[in-house]
Design a protein around this motif. Structure first.
Motif, short mmCIF file in Angstrom:
data_model
loop_
_atom_site.label_atom_id
_atom_site.label_comp_id
_atom_site.label_asym_id
_atom_site.label_seq_id
_atom_site.Cartn_x
_atom_site.Cartn_y
_atom_site.Cartn_z
N ASP A 80 0.86 26.11 -14.66
CA ASP A 80 0.24 25.50 -15.66
C ASP A 80 0.35 26.25 -17.10
O ASP A 80 0.18 25.63 -17.94
N SER A 81 0.71 27.54 -16.96
CA SER A 81 0.90 28.20 -18.05
C SER A 81 2.24 28.42 -18.29
O SER A 81 2.69 28.97 -19.64
N ILE A 104 4.59 26.28 -19.70
CA ILE A 104 5.10 25.60 -20.89
C ILE A 104 4.52 26.43 -22.19
O ILE A 104 5.20 26.87 -23.24
N PRO A 105 3.08 27.15 -22.24
CA PRO A 105 2.88 27.47 -23.38
C PRO A 105 3.47 29.04 -23.61
O PRO A 105 3.67 29.26 -24.67
N LEU A 106 3.49 29.53 -22.31
CA LEU A 106 4.33 31.01 -22.35
C LEU A 106 5.82 30.89 -22.86
O LEU A 106 6.13 31.70 -23.74
N MET A 156 6.88 28.71 -24.95
CA MET A 156 7.01 28.70 -26.18
C MET A 156 6.54 29.86 -27.23
O MET A 156 7.25 29.93 -28.21
N ILE A 157 5.57 30.54 -26.70
CA ILE A 157 5.15 31.75 -27.20
C ILE A 157 6.00 32.73 -27.10
O ILE A 157 6.68 33.32 -28.16
N SER A 202 8.99 31.39 -29.60
CA SER A 202 8.68 32.00 -31.05
C SER A 202 8.92 33.38 -31.32
O SER A 202 9.48 33.82 -32.24
N ALA A 246 10.57 28.15 -30.66
CA ALA A 246 9.50 27.37 -29.77
C ALA A 246 10.07 26.28 -29.00
O ALA A 246 9.76 25.84 -27.93
N LEU A 250 10.03 25.69 -25.21
CA LEU A 250 9.34 24.46 -24.59
C LEU A 250 10.21 24.09 -23.61
O LEU A 250 9.87 23.75 -22.52
N GLY A 309 10.21 26.18 -20.51
CA GLY A 309 8.97 26.16 -19.81
C GLY A 309 8.92 24.80 -18.86
O GLY A 309 8.32 24.53 -17.83
#
Length: 67
Positions: free
Chosen positions: A12-13, A15-17, A19-20, A23, A46, A50, A53
């Motif tokens: 679950d993490s 996609i945000p990871l 993007m981070i 970036s 990002a 994405l 991710g």
């Protein structure tokens, strides 16, 4: 039980990871170019993060369903 819960949290993490980290890589690459390009490098990083991710999420989600 704990291993499957940790795996679900990781999946679950992704996609945000992505993007981070994308970036952050965009900022690092942006330092070597014109400073006005920095805004675009962050958003491009990002977006690429994405994409990576989502691909990793799809790969690990399918792998988790098989086992």
């Amino acid at each position: 039980m704990e291993k499957s819960r940790n795996t679900k949290v990781l999946i679950d993490s992704l996609i945000p990871l992505g993007m981070i980290f994308g970036s952050a890589i965009g900022v690092i690459f942006g330092m070597f170019f014109n400073p006005s390009f920095l805004v675009f490098s962050i958003s491009i990083g990002a977006g690429i993060g994405l994409l990576v991710g989502v691909i990793a999420f799809a790969f690990y989600s399918k792998r988790g369903k098989k086992s």
